[in-house]
Design an enzyme around this catalytic site. Structure first.
Site, PDB file in Angstrom:
ATOM      1  N   ASN A 110      -3.663  -1.693   1.198  1.00 28.48           N
ATOM      2  CA  ASN A 110      -3.643  -0.654   0.160  1.00 28.48           C
ATOM      3  C   ASN A 110      -4.338   0.612   0.642  1.00 28.48           C
ATOM      4  OD1 ASN A 110      -6.116   0.287  -1.672  1.00 28.48           O
ATOM      5  ND2 ASN A 110      -6.628  -1.713  -0.795  1.00 28.48           N
ATOM      6  N   PHE A 114      -9.026   5.449  -4.687  1.00 34.07           N
ATOM      7  CA  PHE A 114      -9.838   5.617  -5.902  1.00 34.07           C
ATOM      8  C   PHE A 114      -9.081   6.326  -7.025  1.00 34.07           C
ATOM      9  CE2 PHE A 114     -14.165   5.843  -3.411  1.00 34.07           C
ATOM     10  CZ  PHE A 114     -14.028   4.512  -3.091  1.00 34.07           C
ATOM     11  N   SER A 174     -14.974   2.077   1.344  1.00 32.74           N
ATOM     12  CA  SER A 174     -13.520   2.139   1.232  1.00 32.74           C
ATOM     13  C   SER A 174     -12.973   2.936   2.409  1.00 32.74           C
ATOM     14  CB  SER A 174     -13.108   2.825  -0.067  1.00 32.74           C
ATOM     15  OG  SER A 174     -11.730   3.153   0.008  1.00 32.74           O
ATOM     16  N   ASN A 176     -10.192   4.443   2.360  1.00 37.14           N
ATOM     17  CA  ASN A 176      -9.142   5.321   1.842  1.00 37.14           C
ATOM     18  C   ASN A 176      -9.634   6.642   1.270  1.00 37.14           C
ATOM     19  OD1 ASN A 176      -7.182   3.361   2.465  1.00 37.14           O
ATOM     20  ND2 ASN A 176      -7.802   2.211   0.645  1.00 37.14           N
ATOM     21  N   THR A 177     -10.917   6.948   1.464  1.00 39.33           N
ATOM     22  CA  THR A 177     -11.459   8.251   1.071  1.00 39.33           C
ATOM     23  C   THR A 177     -12.067   8.843   2.329  1.00 39.33           C
ATOM     24  OG1 THR A 177     -11.868   7.598  -1.214  1.00 39.33           O
ATOM     25  CG2 THR A 177     -13.203   9.402  -0.381  1.00 39.33           C
ATOM     26  N   LYS A 216     -21.960  -1.959  -1.155  1.00 44.36           N
ATOM     27  CA  LYS A 216     -20.795  -2.693  -0.639  1.00 44.36           C
ATOM     28  C   LYS A 216     -20.436  -2.135   0.728  1.00 44.36           C
ATOM     29  CE  LYS A 216     -16.225  -4.329  -1.869  1.00 44.36           C
ATOM     30  NZ  LYS A 216     -15.251  -4.450  -2.954  1.00 44.36           N
ATOM     31  N   ASN A 245     -15.723  -4.988   2.119  1.00 44.92           N
ATOM     32  CA  ASN A 245     -14.552  -4.267   1.645  1.00 44.92           C
ATOM     33  C   ASN A 245     -13.358  -4.627   2.549  1.00 44.92           C
ATOM     34  OD1 ASN A 245     -12.969  -2.225   0.305  1.00 44.92           O
ATOM     35  ND2 ASN A 245     -14.896  -1.201  -0.167  1.00 44.92           N
TER      36      ASN A 245
HETATM   37  C1  LIG Z   1      -5.350  -3.045  -4.124  1.00 48.21           C
HETATM   38  C2  LIG Z   1      -6.827  -3.076  -3.831  1.00 48.21           C
HETATM   39  C3  LIG Z   1      -7.676  -2.121  -4.383  1.00 48.21           C
HETATM   40  C4  LIG Z   1      -9.042  -2.157  -4.114  1.00 48.21           C
HETATM   41  N1  LIG Z   1      -9.864  -1.226  -4.682  1.00 48.21           N
HETATM   42  C5  LIG Z   1     -11.198  -1.284  -4.461  1.00 48.21           C
HETATM   43  C6  LIG Z   1     -12.081  -0.365  -5.080  1.00 48.21           C
HETATM   44  O1  LIG Z   1     -11.670   0.502  -5.849  1.00 48.21           O
HETATM   45  N2  LIG Z   1     -13.402  -0.481  -4.797  1.00 48.21           N
HETATM   46  C7  LIG Z   1     -13.921  -1.444  -3.976  1.00 48.21           C
HETATM   47  O2  LIG Z   1     -15.134  -1.503  -3.777  1.00 48.21           O
HETATM   48  N3  LIG Z   1     -13.096  -2.343  -3.395  1.00 48.21           N
HETATM   49  C8  LIG Z   1     -11.775  -2.288  -3.614  1.00 48.21           C
HETATM   50  N4  LIG Z   1     -10.954  -3.208  -3.030  1.00 48.21           N
HETATM   51  C9  LIG Z   1     -11.545  -4.214  -2.113  1.00 48.21           C
HETATM   52  C10 LIG Z   1     -11.805  -5.552  -2.795  1.00 48.21           C
HETATM   53  O3  LIG Z   1     -12.755  -5.421  -3.820  1.00 48.21           O
HETATM   54  C11 LIG Z   1     -12.314  -6.583  -1.761  1.00 48.21           C
HETATM   55  O4  LIG Z   1     -13.558  -6.146  -1.254  1.00 48.21           O
HETATM   56  C12 LIG Z   1     -11.360  -6.767  -0.594  1.00 48.21           C
HETATM   57  O5  LIG Z   1     -10.023  -6.717  -1.018  1.00 48.21           O
HETATM   58  C13 LIG Z   1     -11.581  -8.091   0.119  1.00 48.21           C
HETATM   59  O6  LIG Z   1     -11.434  -9.188  -0.745  1.00 48.21           O
HETATM   60  P1  LIG Z   1     -10.056 -10.039  -0.885  1.00 48.21           P
HETATM   61  O7  LIG Z   1      -9.642 -10.444   0.493  1.00 48.21           O
HETATM   62  O8  LIG Z   1     -10.401 -11.167  -1.807  1.00 48.21           O
HETATM   63  O9  LIG Z   1      -9.069  -9.098  -1.492  1.00 48.21           O
HETATM   64  C14 LIG Z   1      -9.577  -3.176  -3.278  1.00 48.21           C
HETATM   65  C15 LIG Z   1      -8.713  -4.139  -2.741  1.00 48.21           C
HETATM   66  C16 LIG Z   1      -7.358  -4.115  -3.007  1.00 48.21           C
HETATM   67  C17 LIG Z   1      -6.462  -5.173  -2.420  1.00 48.21           C
END
Ligand SMILES: Cc1cc2nc3c(=O)[nH]c(=O)nc-3n(C[C@H](O)[C@H](O)[C@H](O)COP(=O)(O)O)c2cc1C
Length: 337
Positions: A110, A114, A174, A176-177, A216, A245
């Site tokens: 993704n 934000f 993140s 993505n920023t 984080k 993350n």
């Molecule tokens: C579609 C998507 C959006 C996410 N948005 C955020 C976010 O806004 N803030 C954040 O701290 N992590 C965000 N994450 C990261 C997740 O909170 C997590 O740290 C990461 O996906 C790893 O865990 P997982 O393998 O269980 O997905 C996002 C992940 C995904 C897949």
């Protein structure tokens, strides 16, 4: 509980972000469907950072960015729910498409960036929500705030969310920023933490309650940087770390066309790196410092492995998408002490 495997093929036949929006709209309108979807809540009370968690399994940030479904996720049986990332002002995020499923690898890429409705909308919803789960609020900066002014955005959000959050997560990881991860570098990191922890002391006096502050972090760091970061966080008064993350690595998905898409990779291919970081952190901070493990947890066995690597609590996102709400109880049971 058995509904999700039946509806998943339909959900997966549609665009990933569209399904996400439909699901959020449904759960926000019909929070009671949370109970139906998940079954019984696992009771395994644990006290950490001065908070009482009913079990060790949380919803990771980014799934409910605006706090629209707190009651539904509460009914699903999560021990804690982290909403956000939220920024001071609403922002649309990156152009679509920006979210890609890789089902064979049980992964997601993704680059949402934000997208959110701003901190005021989130605080209003969080204030109204009835819940038993612990509520974390994850804060970030607006895309058009220059990185040297990032601190202002974090302080703005911290002030706004403080009265309603049980804990607050500072998201500096993140991918993505633009420039956000630079805040993990020593000089920036120390300055940011100093002012956030100072602000927290003032808020603590003003509101008569001390809220834990967590950071984080990203999985894409050298060992030395990781250890320095952990020690600085601890020394400055941060209450815990969330690791990790999403990753910018494409290891495990190189062969897929989607691997060329910019953004963060999550799910099964992230598991080993997230676990390595968690283990490294536990070694650096000692046995008593709170650590939350996240990244690639898709089964109860994965959750237990993360706990054995040193996690006090775990969070799920991608696993929740692939496995559905039954993963919550599966992980919580695996971790039950
Ligand atoms: C579609 C998507 C959006 C996410 N948005 C955020 C976010 O806004 N803030 C954040 O701290 N992590 C965000 N994450 C990261 C997740 O909170 C997590 O740290 C990461 O996906 C790893 O865990 P997982 O393998 O269980 O997905 C996002 C992940 C995904 C897949």
């Amino acid at each position: 509980m058995f509904v999700y495997p039946l509806v998943r093929p339909l959900l997966f036949s549609l665009d990933a972000e569209q399904v996400h929006e439909l699901t959020i709209a449904w759960l926000s309108r019909y929070p009671a469907s949370g109970t139906l979807l998940a079954g019984a809540t696992v009771r395994d009370p644990v006290r950490l950072m001065g908070l009482e968690f009913r079990n060790r399994v949380g919803l990771a940030a980014g799934l409910d960015k605006n706090g629209e479904c707190i009651e539904a996720f509460d009914r699903m049986g999560f021990g804690f729910i982290e909403i956000g990332t939220v920024t001071p002002r609403p922002q649309p995020g990156n152009p679509r498409p920006r979210m890609f499923r890789l089902p064979r690898e049980r992964a997601i890429i993704n680059r949402l960036g934000f997208n959110n409705q701003g901190v005021d909308a989130l605080v209003a919803r969080a204030t109204r929500a009835r819940r038993r789960a612990v509520l974390g609020i994850n804060i970030g900066k607006n895309a058009d705030t220059p990185i040297e002014r990032a601190e202002d955005d974090y302080l703005f959000c911290l002030n706004k969310v403080y009265p309603v959050a049980d804990y607050i997560t500072i998201n500096i990881s993140s991918p993505n920023t633009a420039g956000l991860r630079d805040l993990q570098q020593a000089g920036h990191f120390d300055r940011l933490l100093r002012s956030l922890c100072e602000a927290r002391e003032q808020l603590s006096d003003r509101h008569g309650k001390r809220r834990p502050l967590l950071i984080k972090i990203a999985p894409d760091m050298e060992e030395a940087q990781l250890l320095e970061l952990a020690q600085t966080a601890r020394a400055r008064g941060i209450d815990g770390l969330i690791a990790t993350n999403t990753t910018t690595s494409r290891s495990g998905v190189e062969h897929r066309a989607e691997a060329g898409e910019a953004g963060g990779l999550s799910g099964a291919p992230l598991r080993a790196a997230a676990e390595r970081v968690l283990r490294g952190l536990r070694g650096a901070v000692g046995p008593d410092f709170p650590l939350i493990g996240v990244g690639g947890i898709l089964s109860g066995a994965d959750a237990l492995e993360r706990r054995n690597a040193g996690a006090d609590l775990v969070q799920i996102y991608t696993g929740f998408i692939y496995r559905g709400p039954s993963l919550i109880a599966e992980c919580a049971r695996a971790l039950r002490s």
